[in-house]
Design a protein around this motif. Structure first.
Motif, mmCIF file in Angstrom:
data_model
loop_
_atom_site.group_PDB
_atom_site.id
_atom_site.type_symbol
_atom_site.label_atom_id
_atom_site.label_comp_id
_atom_site.label_asym_id
_atom_site.label_seq_id
_atom_site.Cartn_x
_atom_site.Cartn_y
_atom_site.Cartn_z
ATOM 1 N N ARG A 6 36.424 -20.784 -11.742
ATOM 2 C CA ARG A 6 37.364 -21.381 -10.774
ATOM 3 C C ARG A 6 36.751 -21.403 -9.375
ATOM 4 N NH1 ARG A 6 41.581 -18.539 -13.451
ATOM 5 N NH2 ARG A 6 41.506 -16.931 -11.835
ATOM 6 N N GLY A 7 36.098 -20.314 -8.993
ATOM 7 C CA GLY A 7 35.467 -20.261 -7.683
ATOM 8 C C GLY A 7 34.345 -21.281 -7.549
ATOM 9 N N PHE A 8 33.588 -21.457 -8.616
ATOM 10 C CA PHE A 8 32.492 -22.427 -8.619
ATOM 11 C C PHE A 8 33.025 -23.849 -8.490
ATOM 12 C CE2 PHE A 8 29.655 -25.059 -11.428
ATOM 13 C CZ PHE A 8 28.626 -25.210 -10.505
ATOM 14 N N ILE A 9 34.061 -24.179 -9.252
ATOM 15 C CA ILE A 9 34.639 -25.523 -9.204
ATOM 16 C C ILE A 9 35.225 -25.784 -7.817
ATOM 17 C CG2 ILE A 9 36.415 -27.049 -10.155
ATOM 18 C CD1 ILE A 9 34.042 -26.550 -12.024
ATOM 19 N N LEU A 23 33.911 -32.881 -11.360
ATOM 20 C CA LEU A 23 34.472 -31.527 -11.453
ATOM 21 C C LEU A 23 35.025 -31.260 -12.841
ATOM 22 C CD1 LEU A 23 36.374 -31.272 -8.030
ATOM 23 C CD2 LEU A 23 34.069 -30.462 -8.584
ATOM 24 N N ALA A 24 35.694 -32.259 -13.408
ATOM 25 C CA ALA A 24 36.269 -32.112 -14.758
ATOM 26 C C ALA A 24 35.158 -31.901 -15.780
ATOM 27 C CB ALA A 24 37.103 -33.330 -15.107
ATOM 28 N N SER A 25 34.037 -32.599 -15.610
ATOM 29 C CA SER A 25 32.909 -32.455 -16.530
ATOM 30 C C SER A 25 32.311 -31.054 -16.452
ATOM 31 C CB SER A 25 31.845 -33.509 -16.198
ATOM 32 O OG SER A 25 30.729 -33.370 -17.044
ATOM 33 N N TYR A 26 32.117 -30.557 -15.228
ATOM 34 C CA TYR A 26 31.625 -29.184 -15.057
ATOM 35 C C TYR A 26 32.588 -28.183 -15.681
ATOM 36 C CZ TYR A 26 27.641 -29.904 -11.879
ATOM 37 O OH TYR A 26 26.417 -30.232 -11.339
ATOM 38 N N ARG A 27 33.870 -28.376 -15.429
ATOM 39 C CA ARG A 27 34.880 -27.442 -15.932
ATOM 40 C C ARG A 27 34.869 -27.388 -17.460
ATOM 41 N NH1 ARG A 27 38.816 -29.652 -13.626
ATOM 42 N NH2 ARG A 27 38.791 -28.477 -11.672
ATOM 43 N N LEU A 28 34.752 -28.572 -18.099
ATOM 44 C CA LEU A 28 34.746 -28.628 -19.549
ATOM 45 C C LEU A 28 33.503 -27.958 -20.130
ATOM 46 C CD1 LEU A 28 35.920 -29.664 -22.216
ATOM 47 C CD2 LEU A 28 34.726 -31.831 -21.829
ATOM 48 N N ASP A 29 32.334 -28.264 -19.568
ATOM 49 C CA ASP A 29 31.095 -27.676 -20.081
ATOM 50 C C ASP A 29 31.105 -26.152 -19.950
ATOM 51 O OD1 ASP A 29 30.198 -30.188 -20.673
ATOM 52 O OD2 ASP A 29 28.783 -30.332 -19.005
ATOM 53 N N LEU A 30 31.574 -25.667 -18.816
ATOM 54 C CA LEU A 30 31.577 -24.223 -18.601
ATOM 55 C C LEU A 30 32.650 -23.517 -19.433
ATOM 56 C CD1 LEU A 30 30.913 -24.135 -14.761
ATOM 57 C CD2 LEU A 30 29.342 -23.446 -16.592
ATOM 58 N N SER A 31 33.759 -24.199 -19.696
ATOM 59 C CA SER A 31 34.787 -23.593 -20.549
ATOM 60 C C SER A 31 34.286 -23.471 -21.991
ATOM 61 C CB SER A 31 36.085 -24.404 -20.496
ATOM 62 O OG SER A 31 35.913 -25.684 -21.082
ATOM 63 N N SER A 71 20.789 -31.224 -22.112
ATOM 64 C CA SER A 71 20.294 -31.217 -20.728
ATOM 65 C C SER A 71 21.445 -31.137 -19.743
ATOM 66 C CB SER A 71 19.465 -32.475 -20.484
ATOM 67 O OG SER A 71 18.947 -32.496 -19.175
ATOM 68 N N ARG A 72 22.540 -31.859 -20.027
ATOM 69 C CA ARG A 72 23.700 -31.824 -19.129
ATOM 70 C C ARG A 72 24.330 -30.433 -19.107
ATOM 71 N NH1 ARG A 72 27.866 -34.386 -21.817
ATOM 72 N NH2 ARG A 72 28.893 -32.364 -21.995
ATOM 73 N N HIS A 73 24.466 -29.804 -20.287
ATOM 74 C CA HIS A 73 25.038 -28.460 -20.352
ATOM 75 C C HIS A 73 24.157 -27.465 -19.593
ATOM 76 C CE1 HIS A 73 28.515 -28.559 -23.164
ATOM 77 N NE2 HIS A 73 27.947 -29.677 -23.569
ATOM 78 N N LEU A 74 22.849 -27.592 -19.764
ATOM 79 C CA LEU A 74 21.937 -26.681 -19.069
ATOM 80 C C LEU A 74 22.020 -26.884 -17.556
ATOM 81 C CD1 LEU A 74 19.763 -24.537 -18.985
ATOM 82 C CD2 LEU A 74 18.060 -26.309 -19.488
ATOM 83 N N SER A 79 23.511 -24.766 -12.254
ATOM 84 C CA SER A 79 24.274 -24.856 -11.005
ATOM 85 C C SER A 79 25.238 -23.683 -10.869
ATOM 86 C CB SER A 79 25.056 -26.179 -10.967
ATOM 87 O OG SER A 79 24.191 -27.279 -10.926
ATOM 88 N N PHE A 80 25.880 -23.321 -11.968
ATOM 89 C CA PHE A 80 26.843 -22.224 -11.969
ATOM 90 C C PHE A 80 26.168 -20.903 -11.604
ATOM 91 C CE2 PHE A 80 28.987 -18.934 -14.713
ATOM 92 C CZ PHE A 80 30.107 -18.769 -13.911
#
Length: 295
Positions: A6-9, A23-31, A71-74, A79-80
């Motif tokens: 949450r802090g990262f997003i 942001l939604a893409s980052y949130r989904l990958d990290l979840s 590559s996108r997940h990595l 970044s996280f």
């Protein structure tokens, strides 16, 4: 992990100004990464963070995920963890020195100039919707904007007297893009004879609106351009970015320099723009093969 994500997003949205879709893409990958580490009993931010990252990447590969997806997940994980390191929430970056899978470069699909003419000729301008569609297609091809930038335009962002448009790209970066005389003419026609009928008296800053008078969405535009491609019997696969890719390719084919095209497209890195030079070289080879008697 949940609060760290949450802090990262929040950081990406507030400090870096990234778009909601990003942001939604980052949130989904990290979840998905969080769920995997939880199921495996791994601590993604502990001393064995490297083990968690490697196990997750291996899972993606075993699941048959494409190199571009891995590559996108990595990239999301890098970044996280870089954020956590900068915030001194971890002592070591577990993704340090990890390289992304080698990607095969896919050239974007573009239309020929003749196909663009066919596409732009499809809207029937006797109705408000047709006036809007003609203005949108002409403006998109004249400026090379992203579709998201196009549908995000407000009326005040377009200056027809001086023939330019203000658009806001990735990271809310603003740029000024010139508008050709034909596109300016059709936008003026839409504003004079179409937009008011579509808004039906509703107050909205949006330049392009749907039949209900609300701002047109990216998905709504995609349906419109696909309809006109079918109507014009264009056999190539059309995507929301087809006219953007065609815009860049046609400029380079006609002598525009790469830096100017980079500025017009709003690319932060010129290496992104260089993809279009491959297309123009391929076109030159095609012309050579067709024209040279000993090719």
């Amino acid at each position: 992990m949940e609060s760290l994500v949450r802090g990262f997003i929040h950081y990406l949205g507030v400090e870096r100004g990234l778009a909601d879709n990003t942001l939604a893409s980052y949130r989904l990958d990290l979840s998905q990464y969080r769920d995997f580490t939880r199921a495996q009993g791994l601590d993604p931010v502990g001393e064995n963070g490297r083990r968690a990252v490697m196990a997750y990447l291996l899972k993606l590969k075993r699941d048959g995920r494409a190199p571009a997806t891995i590559s996108r997940h990595l990239a999301a994980l890098k970044s996280f963890y870089r954020f956590l390191l900068n915030e001194q929430l971890i002592g070591v970056d577990p993704t340090a020195n990890l390289e992304s899978p080698r990607l095969t470069q896919r050239l974007p699909r573009v239309l020929t100039a003749a196909e663009v003419e066919v596409l732009l000729a499809q809207p029937r301008m006797g109705k408000p919707g047709g006036l809007r569609d003609k203005a949108m297609l002409e403006l998109l091809y004249a400026t090379g904007m992203r579709v998201t930038e196009l549908v995000s335009l407000d009326v005040e962002h377009v200056n027809l007297d001086h023939a330019y448009v203000r658009c806001f790209g990735k990271g809310a970066r603003e740029r000024i893009v010139p508008v050709g005389s034909l596109a300016a003419h059709y936008v003026a026609e839409y504003l004079a004879r179409g937009r008011t009928k579509l808004t039906r008296g509703k107050s909205t800053p949006a330049l392009f609106v749907n039949q209900q008078g609300h701002r047109l969405t990216r998905q709504g535009f995609w349906k419109i351009i696909k309809k006109y491609a079918r109507q014009g019997k264009i056999e190539k696969v059309i995507t929301p970015h087809t006219l953007r890719h065609s815009f860049a390719t046609h400029l380079l084919e006609n002598g525009a320099d790469l830096r100017s095209v980079q500025e017009l497209l709003g690319h932060a890195d010129i290496s992104t723009t260089q993809i279009y030079t491959h297309l123009t070289r391929a076109r030159l080879k095609e012309v050579y093969d067709q024209a040279h008697p000993r090719a």
